[in-house]
Design an enzyme around this catalytic site. Structure first.
Site, mmCIF file in Angstrom:
data_model
loop_
_atom_site.group_PDB
_atom_site.id
_atom_site.type_symbol
_atom_site.label_atom_id
_atom_site.label_comp_id
_atom_site.label_asym_id
_atom_site.label_seq_id
_atom_site.Cartn_x
_atom_site.Cartn_y
_atom_site.Cartn_z
ATOM 1 C CG LEU A 52 -2.096 -0.944 1.261
ATOM 2 C CD1 LEU A 52 -2.784 -0.874 2.620
ATOM 3 C CD2 LEU A 52 -3.088 -0.645 0.153
ATOM 4 C CG ASP A 53 1.260 3.694 -3.407
ATOM 5 O OD1 ASP A 53 2.227 2.917 -3.431
ATOM 6 O OD2 ASP A 53 0.586 3.995 -4.416
ATOM 7 N N PRO A 54 1.944 5.193 0.739
ATOM 8 C CG PRO A 54 3.970 6.281 1.181
ATOM 9 C CD PRO A 54 3.263 5.463 0.135
ATOM 10 C CB ALA A 56 -3.289 3.389 0.023
#
Length: 344
Positions: A52-54, A56
């Protein structure tokens, strides 16, 4: 006799196995989340799946010990997300972290719930999607996002993906800094490799405008749900209890929680012993479905009792790993695939 100091005891790693359903908040990466939880558990071996990206939030399964052997099993599982797409603006990254550009191609106030539903229906099923430049995909060993930061645009072949379900939860009109704004809230269940940022951009384009993601939250991976996940704050509370490791370990799922979609084979003591030694086993299974299966061994001697099902084993058994079941209509052959360390 060697006596460990307090400092050494605090640093001692624990060899535990299991799966933690972690509810990641925004603001830090998946790997940062993993390292924080690893220190909290003092875990010896850890891993995660489904980055997960920061920006998200949501479900991030973390694996400990023997569970790391099965991290790849969740990669192919479908993912469910809740997301918000702000219309009328484009972002060079597809999300709120990029540079925004206003796009005045249509009146946002004219966008209706019915129109958004009709457009989204066109994206259900097999679709072609071009990966974004701001992604971790690599070209000549270099991530695409590094090229993007250098202002270089590369050709990327479109990929075939599957959108299982796409629901429009809300279309919201409001005013931001004196200007009309429209945000659509979506829930999407999609195959691996789907970029929800790109999906949001493509939906906005089909609506005759531009758009970028302002929020992204993963709510499920396969059968694993975020409702059963623990936030970092919740884990810290457990870590401050009188018996912190007992409390923390109690919220771990067993290793086989990652493999719920696979069929199941149960072996008695003798067959389990042979399986753990890497031997192939002939089984009297006529109607079994061939393919990869979970394998369980009984911890007390009984008659040979094997079956393939998705029901919970009612006896005393222990997960041993996965096997490959080959059938010919008359019987079956079970060969070891990926084993974990067990004491039968």
């Amino acid at each position: 006799m060697v006596v460990a100091t307090v400092a050494e005891t605090k640093k001692q790693k624990r060899a535990l196995s299991g799966v933690l359903l972690f509810d990641k908040s925004t603001g830090f990466s998946s790997n940062q989340a993993l390292q924080i939880v690893k220190r909290l558990y003092r875990a010896e071996k850890t891993g995660h799946t489904g980055t997960l990206d920061p920006l998200a939030s949501g479900l991030l399964p973390l694996m400990f010990g023997e569970a790391t052997k099965f991290a790849a099993d969740l990669i192919d599982a479908s993912k469910t997300y809740r997301t918000k797409v702000r219309l009328g603006f484009s972002s060079n990254t597809g999300d709120a972290e990029g540079e925004l550009t206003k796009v005045s191609t249509r009146a946002l106030e004219s966008i209706t719930l019915d129109e958004v539903k009709q457009v989204c229906a066109q994206f259900v099923g097999e679709i072609q999607q071009t990966p974004p430049m701001f992604s971790a995909l690599k070209k000549d060993g270099k991530p695409l996002y590094e090229y993007a930061r250098e202002g270089i645009e590369l050709d990327r072949p479109a990929r075939t993906l599957l959108i299982h379900q796409l629901d429009v939860m809300k279309v919201e009109h409001n005013t931001i800094h004196g200007e009309g704004s429209c945000t659509i809230e979506l829930e999407v269940n999609c195959s691996k490799g789907t970029y929800v940022r790109t999906l949001g951009e493509d939906i906005a384009k089909a609506l005759g405008t531009a758009g970028y993601l302002t929020e992204l939250r993963r709510t499920a991976i396969g059968d694993l749900k975020v409702e059963r996940a623990y936030t970092l704050d919740a884990l810290k509370v457990l870590g401050e209890s009188e018996t912190p490791f007992d409390a923390l370990d109690a919220v771990l799922f067993p290793v086989d929680a990652l493999l719920g979609s696979l069929g199941k084979v149960e072996l008695n003591n003798e067959f389990a012993r042979r399986f753990s030694h890497g031997q192939r086993l002939p089984l009297s299974l006529v109607d079994a479905k061939p393919g990869r299966v979970r394998v369980y061994g009984e911890t007390s001697a009984q008659d040979v009792n094997t079956e393939v099902s998705n029901t919970a084993f009612k006896g005393n058994s222990r997960f041993m790993g996965t096997g490959i079941l080959e059938t010919d209509g008359k019987g079956a052959l079970l060969r070891p695939d990926r084993l974990i360390q067990v004491n039968l």
